[in-house]
Structure formats: structure tokens, C-alpha cells
Design an enzyme around this catalytic site. Sequence first.
Site, PDB file in Angstrom:
ATOM      1  CD  GLN A   1      -7.238 -19.129 -44.750  1.00  0.00           C
ATOM      2  OE1 GLN A   1      -6.779 -19.997 -44.024  1.00  0.00           O
ATOM      3  NE2 GLN A   1      -6.822 -17.881 -44.744  1.00  0.00           N
TER       4      GLN A   1
ATOM      5  CG  ASN B   1      26.716   7.898 -24.593  1.00  0.00           C
ATOM      6  OD1 ASN B   1      25.627   8.411 -24.461  1.00  0.00           O
ATOM      7  ND2 ASN B   1      27.744   8.537 -25.113  1.00  0.00           N
TER       8      ASN B   1
ATOM      9  N   GLY C   1      32.863  11.370 -25.384  1.00  0.00           N
ATOM     10  CA  GLY C   1      31.426  11.168 -25.425  1.00  0.00           C
ATOM     11  C   GLY C   1      30.953   9.960 -24.655  1.00  0.00           C
TER      12      GLY C   1
ATOM     13  CE1 TYR D   1      34.294   1.064 -25.559  1.00  0.00           C
ATOM     14  CE2 TYR D   1      33.439   0.462 -27.719  1.00  0.00           C
ATOM     15  CZ  TYR D   1      34.253   1.248 -26.930  1.00  0.00           C
ATOM     16  OH  TYR D   1      35.019   2.220 -27.502  1.00  0.00           O
TER      17      TYR D   1
END
EC number: 2.8.4.1
Length: 550
Positions: free
Chosen positions: A147, A481, A445, A333
Site C-alpha cells: 500500500q 489455588n 482453600g 508462593y
Amino acid sequence: MADKLFINALKKKFEESPEEKKTTFYTLGGWKQSERKTEFVNAGKEVAAKRGIPQYNPDIGTPLGQRVLMPYQVSTTDTYVEGDDLHFVNNAAMQQMWDDIRRTVIVGLNHAHAVIEKRLGKEVTPETITHYLETVNHAMPGAAVVQEHMVETHPALVADSYVKVFTGNDEIADEIDPAFVIDINKQFPEDQAETLKAEVGDGIWQVVRIPTIVSRTCDGATTSRWSAMQIGMSMISAYKQAAGEAATGDFAYAAKHAEVIHMGTYLPVRRARGENEPGGVPFGYLADICQSSRVNYEDPVRVSLDVVATGAMLYDQIWLGSYMSGGVGFTQYATAAYTDNILDDFTYFGKEYVEDKYGLCEAPNNMDTVLDVATEVTFYGLEQYEEYPALLEDQFGGSQRAAVVAAAAGCSTAFATGNAQTGLSGWYLSMYLHKEQHSRLGFYGYDLQDQCGASNVFSIRGDEGLPLELRGPNYPNYAMNVGHQGEYAGISQAPHAARGDAFVFNPLVKIAFADDNLVFDFTNVRGEFAKGALREFEPAGERALITPAK
């Protein structure tokens, strides 16, 4: 193993001996004991003065530094860093690792070549392929090819964007300009290379890297669209097509759908993410993205734990920690799995136990092996926490310890059986044993999936079971978790590493990331994290070129 791999880290972290049972709190200087927190305080004051709105102030809320603000040794390295430097916002290497995954898509050339030859009656040769690759490497970063009056991207801003190809046919590969080729023979050990080439065959596949700055500004689903647009335009230009002819639609279909391999699948609307986002990256794909197996192939522990580190950062820190929860605490974690050589120590113990008793991949693939290996490794890990109180302080959260012990048990079981499902079973058994011993695993949990996971390890039913390599962050019960998903990815790698397999799940993905032009070095994941923590990693996608000089 006479020398515990984590001892040096414990001695560096704490004044007391690792075996000492007493320590002191509250007299350590608070946040001032940390160079990084001190830097944050000073920077926060400058920000507040400049903008007129208060900012960082660690004296608000729970006082920091009541305990030792300990450094962390990045496992497999001699580098000690502060925990803050392992938050992905503060670590350019971690950001780039995810950028390099998100901005990648694999697109076959086979359908497009068939269209060229059968619909347009034109010849496809190594020369025309090289010409096309020259064209698409101009276009992919954001330049125009067919183009006029088109705005384009500055090459220096998008220098990380390019397209390469690979094939299992050595003759074809040798005829294409080597600048555009991922050479399977050079990148992989001979036996792995032969396996991968046999899987690919005569097919030719493009590995597309769109600019980091684009995927950061937009999202992962943009990758295949950006790629398809530039591929389509480049095909039109390189093979001199009329842009409006009917075959153009076939090229668009090939580039957008027919032979497109995303790094992550589309997520359900309730999670509202398209392709190439972390929640859609299967564990087996992540294992193949990590390239440790082609350089550390004689060390299945190193290979497996490099995958754990990759997944812990991506799934825990970025996906669950920010996309899903919006918090900052998930970092620790993840770091438990790739710092201080703790998981390394436990897993090398398991590997040696397996080698001595069975031989790698030689144990019966049954529950007797799971019970034997996972129990032995779990009790070894729990004994270390009992023997070295400093180890408990290092991994101060029950969920950190549960993840590390279970990962070692799962990987070791997979080393024994050569099967990821029995490795996963070893993980769940470890969780049961750990909870029986310590009465808890982690926060409320944390162990949701561990209480129900054993029921669908060996049952493959809708929404209830899959081979571990095919599972991912969006697998039912795995969705929220932390302290699991990176470890699952490592367990999916473990049997393949023990057996010396060339790939885990998809050979095309394995080859696509065996690329020296990538910004992040996927052969040395933990080493790159350390470089990022030391502020020595140079990322892509920076905007200094278009901002005021300082």
C-alpha cells in the site's frame, strides 16, 4: 547426599546456625534492614513531593521488618537478591519471558504453498521462500509492502520482531537463507534433533514474533491477528498476486486459522481472555517452551525444575497473582520453588533414591511405586524442616512447604515410572501425608484441589480428567489455588526428562523456542531471573526513543 544444597543459603540469610532453635524478633531495625525497602522509601518521598499525593510509606499498616527481611539465593546460581527484586514488576527478565511467549505464534506455510501452486499455478522454490521471508521480515515489525501512504513503525522500537522458519527436511532447510532458519541440527543434541525432524517431516513452519511493544499495548490475542495481516500482505507482494482475487481469501484463512498454533487457548468468557494469555497455556506447552532439556539433558532434575520456575513465575506471579486476584503477595508462593536450592535438594534426593532402587523410568507404573517413592521423598522433606528450623523460617508459609515437598515427590515418582499421571498421583499422596503430619497445608482453600485431585488422576472423563501434559491453569479445580500450577508443569516435564525425550507435548513448540534471537534465554530460566533481579537484563519494547531525553 551428604551436603544439603540449601545450607549455604540458610547461613547467608540468618545469623544463627541452621540447626538453632531460638532466634530474636522485633530488634532487627524494621524496614531499614533492607536496602531495597530503604530505596523504596526514598523514592516514595520523591514521588510524593513531585505529584502532591502521598505514596509509599511502610510505617502505615503492619510494621515491616519484625523478622529478618532475608535475601534469597536464586537456585542453580550464586546470586542473592532481595525478595522485592523477584516481583515481576521489578524484574525485566520475568516480564520479557512472558512477553516472548505471548508475542509468539506458529503458522504453517504448507496450506499457503498449496494455494500458490494449485490455485495460482505458480512455483514455490527455496528461492521464492527466501524472497517471501525477506518480505515478511520487513512487514512483520509494522512496515508496508503493498500500500502507498501507509504509516509505519520505527525499526528501533520493534527490533525484536521477526519471522523464522523450520522444517524436518534438511535439504530444504539448507536451501533457504540461514538467517531465516531455526536449525534443528545445531540447536538440539543429535538424538533429539532426529526425533524432532521426524515429527515435522517435510512441512515448513513459520515462527512469528510480533513486537513486544504491540503485545504489551494490546493483548495476547492480538498476536495471531497482527501476524496474519503481515503474512497476508507479504504473500501478496512476494508472489505478485492481485490483492482482490479469490485466492486472497484462502491465504487469509491459512494465516489466521488453518495452520495457526497459539501458545495459549481461548479462555471461557467468565475469565474473558483470548488466545496467548497465561490461563490458556497448557502445562505441556510450557514445558516445551522451556529449553533446558536440550542443554541439560543429562540432568532430569535441573530440566524439570527449570520448568517449575518458568511456571511458578508465569502461573502464580502473573496469572493468579495479578490477572486473577490483583494482589502482590503471590510472589512468595512462587519464589519458594526456585530459590535457596530447597526444591533442588529434595528432588535430587528423590532422583537418587529412584536410581538406586529402580533405575530411571524402570519402576512399575502402578500405585505401589507411587506409595513407595512419594512417601520416601515426602518424609525426607518434612524431616529437613524438623532438623533445620531456619528452613522453616525460610519457607515460612505452610503452602510454600506443601508445594515444594509435593513437587519433589511428584517429580521423583515420574522419574521412577516415566509417566506424568503417576507423578501427579505422587503429588496428591504427598499432600495427604503432609497434612497428616502437620495437621494443615496452607491458607484456607490452598489444598482444595489436593483434597479432590486424586479422584481424577487416572479417570479421563469430561471435566474430570486429562493427561497432565494437556491440563493447564484453566483445568477444573486448578483455577485459583497458588503453589500448584508451576509444579504441575514440572511434573509433566519430569518423565520426559528422565527418559531423554526430545519434547513433552508439541514438537513444533519445542523447536520454535530453540531460537538464539529471542530476548529471553529459555535455556537458563533461573539465571535470567537472577539477571533481572540484579538489573542486568536488557528487555525489548522500551520507549526511550520516543520520549524526551533526560
